[in-house]
Design a protein around this motif. Structure first.
Motif, PDB file in Angstrom:
ATOM      1  N   CYS A 445      -4.832   6.231  -8.681  1.00 27.27           N
ATOM      2  CA  CYS A 445      -4.477   6.917  -7.440  1.00 27.27           C
ATOM      3  C   CYS A 445      -5.653   6.909  -6.464  1.00 27.27           C
ATOM      4  O   CYS A 445      -5.638   7.629  -5.459  1.00 27.27           O
ATOM      5  CB  CYS A 445      -3.979   8.337  -7.678  1.00 27.27           C
ATOM      6  N   THR A 446      -6.654   6.082  -6.749  1.00 29.14           N
ATOM      7  CA  THR A 446      -7.805   5.927  -5.865  1.00 29.14           C
ATOM      8  C   THR A 446      -7.916   4.497  -5.356  1.00 29.14           C
ATOM      9  O   THR A 446      -8.035   4.271  -4.149  1.00 29.14           O
ATOM     10  CB  THR A 446      -9.104   6.313  -6.592  1.00 29.14           C
ATOM     11  N   PHE A 447      -7.885   3.528  -6.269  1.00 26.71           N
ATOM     12  CA  PHE A 447      -8.028   2.110  -5.916  1.00 26.71           C
ATOM     13  C   PHE A 447      -6.685   1.391  -6.013  1.00 26.71           C
ATOM     14  O   PHE A 447      -5.727   1.892  -6.618  1.00 26.71           O
ATOM     15  CB  PHE A 447      -9.030   1.435  -6.848  1.00 26.71           C
ATOM     16  N   ASN A 448      -6.627   0.171  -5.448  1.00 27.64           N
ATOM     17  CA  ASN A 448      -5.376  -0.601  -5.552  1.00 27.64           C
ATOM     18  C   ASN A 448      -5.190  -1.182  -6.951  1.00 27.64           C
ATOM     19  O   ASN A 448      -4.071  -1.558  -7.310  1.00 27.64           O
ATOM     20  CB  ASN A 448      -5.319  -1.693  -4.481  1.00 27.64           C
ATOM     21  N   MET A 449      -6.243  -1.293  -7.730  1.00 29.68           N
ATOM     22  CA  MET A 449      -6.203  -1.741  -9.130  1.00 29.68           C
ATOM     23  C   MET A 449      -5.463  -3.072  -9.303  1.00 29.68           C
ATOM     24  O   MET A 449      -4.773  -3.299 -10.301  1.00 29.68           O
ATOM     25  CB  MET A 449      -5.591  -0.657 -10.017  1.00 29.68           C
ATOM     26  N   GLY A 450      -5.623  -3.957  -8.319  1.00 27.49           N
ATOM     27  CA  GLY A 450      -5.061  -5.295  -8.439  1.00 27.49           C
ATOM     28  C   GLY A 450      -3.758  -5.505  -7.713  1.00 27.49           C
ATOM     29  O   GLY A 450      -3.259  -6.641  -7.639  1.00 27.49           O
ATOM     30  N   CYS A 451      -3.178  -4.450  -7.176  1.00 29.25           N
ATOM     31  CA  CYS A 451      -1.916  -4.563  -6.422  1.00 29.25           C
ATOM     32  C   CYS A 451      -2.189  -4.267  -4.956  1.00 29.25           C
ATOM     33  O   CYS A 451      -2.531  -3.138  -4.602  1.00 29.25           O
ATOM     34  CB  CYS A 451      -0.871  -3.599  -6.968  1.00 29.25           C
ATOM     35  N   GLY A 452      -2.036  -5.271  -4.103  1.00 26.22           N
ATOM     36  CA  GLY A 452      -2.283  -5.068  -2.684  1.00 26.22           C
ATOM     37  C   GLY A 452      -1.040  -4.727  -1.888  1.00 26.22           C
ATOM     38  O   GLY A 452      -1.113  -4.075  -0.842  1.00 26.22           O
ATOM     39  N   TYR A 453       0.115  -5.168  -2.377  1.00 24.07           N
ATOM     40  CA  TYR A 453       1.374  -4.965  -1.662  1.00 24.07           C
ATOM     41  C   TYR A 453       2.479  -4.849  -2.685  1.00 24.07           C
ATOM     42  O   TYR A 453       2.420  -5.474  -3.759  1.00 24.07           O
ATOM     43  CB  TYR A 453       1.651  -6.170  -0.754  1.00 24.07           C
ATOM     44  N   ALA A 454       3.488  -4.043  -2.386  1.00 29.91           N
ATOM     45  CA  ALA A 454       4.655  -3.925  -3.255  1.00 29.91           C
ATOM     46  C   ALA A 454       5.911  -4.235  -2.452  1.00 29.91           C
ATOM     47  O   ALA A 454       6.072  -3.747  -1.330  1.00 29.91           O
ATOM     48  CB  ALA A 454       4.741  -2.528  -3.861  1.00 29.91           C
ATOM     49  N   VAL A 455       6.766  -5.049  -3.033  1.00 29.56           N
ATOM     50  CA  VAL A 455       8.025  -5.448  -2.398  1.00 29.56           C
ATOM     51  C   VAL A 455       9.173  -4.923  -3.248  1.00 29.56           C
ATOM     52  O   VAL A 455       9.221  -5.158  -4.458  1.00 29.56           O
ATOM     53  CB  VAL A 455       8.139  -6.981  -2.277  1.00 29.56           C
ATOM     54  N   TYR A 456      10.093  -4.185  -2.633  1.00 31.03           N
ATOM     55  CA  TYR A 456      11.244  -3.618  -3.325  1.00 31.03           C
ATOM     56  C   TYR A 456      12.474  -4.425  -2.907  1.00 31.03           C
ATOM     57  O   TYR A 456      12.762  -4.565  -1.713  1.00 31.03           O
ATOM     58  CB  TYR A 456      11.449  -2.152  -2.945  1.00 31.03           C
ATOM     59  N   CYS A 457      13.208  -4.919  -3.885  1.00 27.94           N
ATOM     60  CA  CYS A 457      14.344  -5.791  -3.592  1.00 27.94           C
ATOM     61  C   CYS A 457      15.484  -5.523  -4.565  1.00 27.94           C
ATOM     62  O   CYS A 457      15.285  -4.865  -5.595  1.00 27.94           O
ATOM     63  CB  CYS A 457      13.915  -7.259  -3.656  1.00 27.94           C
ATOM     64  N   PRO A 458      16.689  -6.018  -4.275  1.00 27.94           N
ATOM     65  CA  PRO A 458      17.841  -5.732  -5.137  1.00 27.94           C
ATOM     66  C   PRO A 458      17.668  -6.297  -6.545  1.00 27.94           C
ATOM     67  O   PRO A 458      16.849  -7.206  -6.768  1.00 27.94           O
ATOM     68  CB  PRO A 458      19.009  -6.410  -4.412  1.00 27.94           C
TER      69      PRO A 458
END
Length: 511
Positions: A445-458
């Motif tokens: 809950c401080t760093f991105n820890m390797g995930c820069g973007y999240a995409v939500y899809c069906p």
């Protein structure tokens, strides 16, 4: 054991807020003791379940229905749980919304709450819990925290919500010019509005203190990395803009210095400008101009503050992406980060100051700490463009920056975001977490820890998102799923759960 204790305490708050007194009392031992904060009008202590019930029931007197206790942080140490929480309510007679911060130390024995001590002063609670006051950690660990680095997200988020509340009152002014505000975008990464039959988005964003790292690396290691922090600033701006499905049109710059002498170093200035231009080109945006004030005393003499704004447009025939179509069963795709990106620099600087070799400290892979911190952020504008112009429906986009993976539940929806596969953590972030002695809950809950973007899809569309990202040479994988349930994030691989109250960026709405 501490995780079980934390879950017990979390459930007790849920029972209190729902008025389920019988279930609440079942979480207490028969000889439970509750000690209110010193000076509390009800006095105390209160002993036994019945006395404790009367105490808690009395807390709601004088408040309109809906007053609640909102946990902000739960930290388990041995048989104790330290809780930082807010009391939120609206006065029954005054109609005034009140939010006040409190802390408690809850002692658990044999699976039940044996004692609860309340404090108006968080430091007193930390001491009572047997924690290190400076770091908020178990004695002997001593790792720095983001708050000890001068960044308190609780205070920052409260300020944002207050500002958004005031901003709502100005929406009608846009209609007087022939436009309209899309109010659902309030609290999203960019503000969305309609004008002349088109949908636009606007954002302003800053880099934070990462430019200080660039200056120190130049001084200590002799490496000029101002092109990279300029690039990072544009990335922070356009990545937020793209979250609502808008593609960047124009980016403006804001370079504030403590003295105009900063520009006397032509090589430093040249790198700054070339990095900004390169980022605009990679984002497909025109650099419109900007402002470069000299602000003695407000900005430290050797430093430069980097920020900017951008306007984008939602392509014709498309709708702004604001999470209204999110549904149970949707897949969540993680797109890889390159490292620190634009968040966590204050903590990184604090850690550098503790290392014998500072920014010259070597990571296991051989690079210096300073070099790795300044790896350029990823700009996701081309990915968003490819997604929204493809046949893949995108239900939501989240830029994982401040708050880390808490941002997965940014949508104001009662949905659970279950992550079953976490990304590989960049070496520099692993190093930061190790040096700060952070728990998984704190790290994610401080760093991105390797995930820069999240995409939500069906359901079933996740692999196509991964393939599109791959064609753009971006690492991605299907990381989880959206489920019916309370608003929260569950990180299954490391057993971390973040409840809804840990992140709220929506405007305050009073009755």
């Amino acid at each position: 054991m501490s995780e079980k204790n934390i879950e017990l305490v979390r459930r007790s708050y849920e029972f209190y807020n729902s008025g389920d007194w019988d279930s609440l009392l079942d979480t207490f031992s028969p000889d439970v003791e509750v000690w209110p904060a010193p000076g509390f009008p009800e006095g105390g202590p209160f002993r036994g379940r019945e006395e404790v019930r009367r105490f808690y029931e009395g807390l709601g007197e004088g408040w309109k229905p809906g007053a609640m206790v909102v946990p902000q942080e739960l930290l388990g140490v041995g048989d104790k749980v330290l809780v930082a929480f807010e009391w939120r309510g609206v006065g029954e007679l005054s109609g005034i919304e009140v939010t006040s911060a409190w802390s408690s130390v809850v002692t658990v024995r044999d699976g039940q709450i044996a004692r609860a001590d309340y404090f108006a002063d968080r430091d007193a609670a930390i001491t009572a819990a047997g924690l290190n006051k400076a770091a908020g950690r178990e004695p002997g660990r001593g790792g720095p925290t983001y708050s000890s680095a001068g960044v308190d997200y609780g205070a920052l988020d409260a300020g944002k919500r207050n500002a958004l509340t005031e901003a709502l009152a100005t929406s009608h002014l846009l209609s007087s010019r022939g436009g309209s505000a899309v109010e659902e975008s309030r609290g999203e990464p960019a503000f969305v509005f309609q004008f002349g039959g088109q949908t636009f988005a606007f954002v302003i964003e800053g880099l934070g203190t990462k430019s200080i790292i660039a200056g120190q690396v130049l001084e200590d290691l002799g490496e000029n990395r101002f092109a990279d922090v300029a690039y990072d600033t544009v990335a922070a701006i356009v990545n937020d803009l793209c979250c609502v499905g808008a593609l960047p049109l124009v980016v403006n710059a804001y370079f504030a210095t403590g003295t105009s002498d900063w520009y006397a170093h032509s090589d430093r200035q040249s790198e700054l400008l070339s990095g900004w231009r390169a980022a605009c080109e990679d984002a497909g945006a025109t650099w419109g101009g900007g402002e470069s004030p000299s602000l003695p005393e407000l900005v430290s003499v050797p430093e430069i503050e980097l920020a900017g704004s951008a306007v984008g447009v939602v392509p014709d025939g498309k709708q702004a992406i604001l999470g209204s179509e999110l549904a149970s069963g949707d897949q969540i795709v993680f797109v890889a980060s390159s490292g620190l990106h634009a968040n966590g620099s204050s903590l990184a600087r604090l850690i550098a100051g503790r290392l014998p070799d500072g920014y010259g400290a070597r990571l296991p892979g051989g690079r210096t700490f300073g070099q790795a911190l300044l790896d350029r952020s990823v700009i996701y504008a081309r990915l968003v463009e490819a997604l929204i112009t493809s046949d893949v429906p995108v239900h939501y986009l989240s830029h994982i920056t401040g708050h880390g993976l808490l941002k997965l539940m940014r949508p104001a929806r009662d949905l659970t975001y279950r992550i079953t596969s976490l990304p590989e953590v960049p070496e520099v972030l692993e190093f930061l977490v190790e040096q700060a002695e952070m728990s998984p809950s704190a790290a994610y809950c401080t760093f991105n820890m390797g995930c820069g973007y999240a995409v939500y899809c069906p359901p079933g569309a996740g692999q196509e998102v991964v393939d599109i990202a791959g064609r753009l040479k971006l690492g991605a994988h299907v990381a989880g799923v959206v489920e019916d349930g309370p608003r929260r994030v569950i990180l299954e691989p490391n057993g971390v759960t973040y409840d809804a109250d840990a992140l709220d960026l929506t405007p305050r709405r009073t009755p």
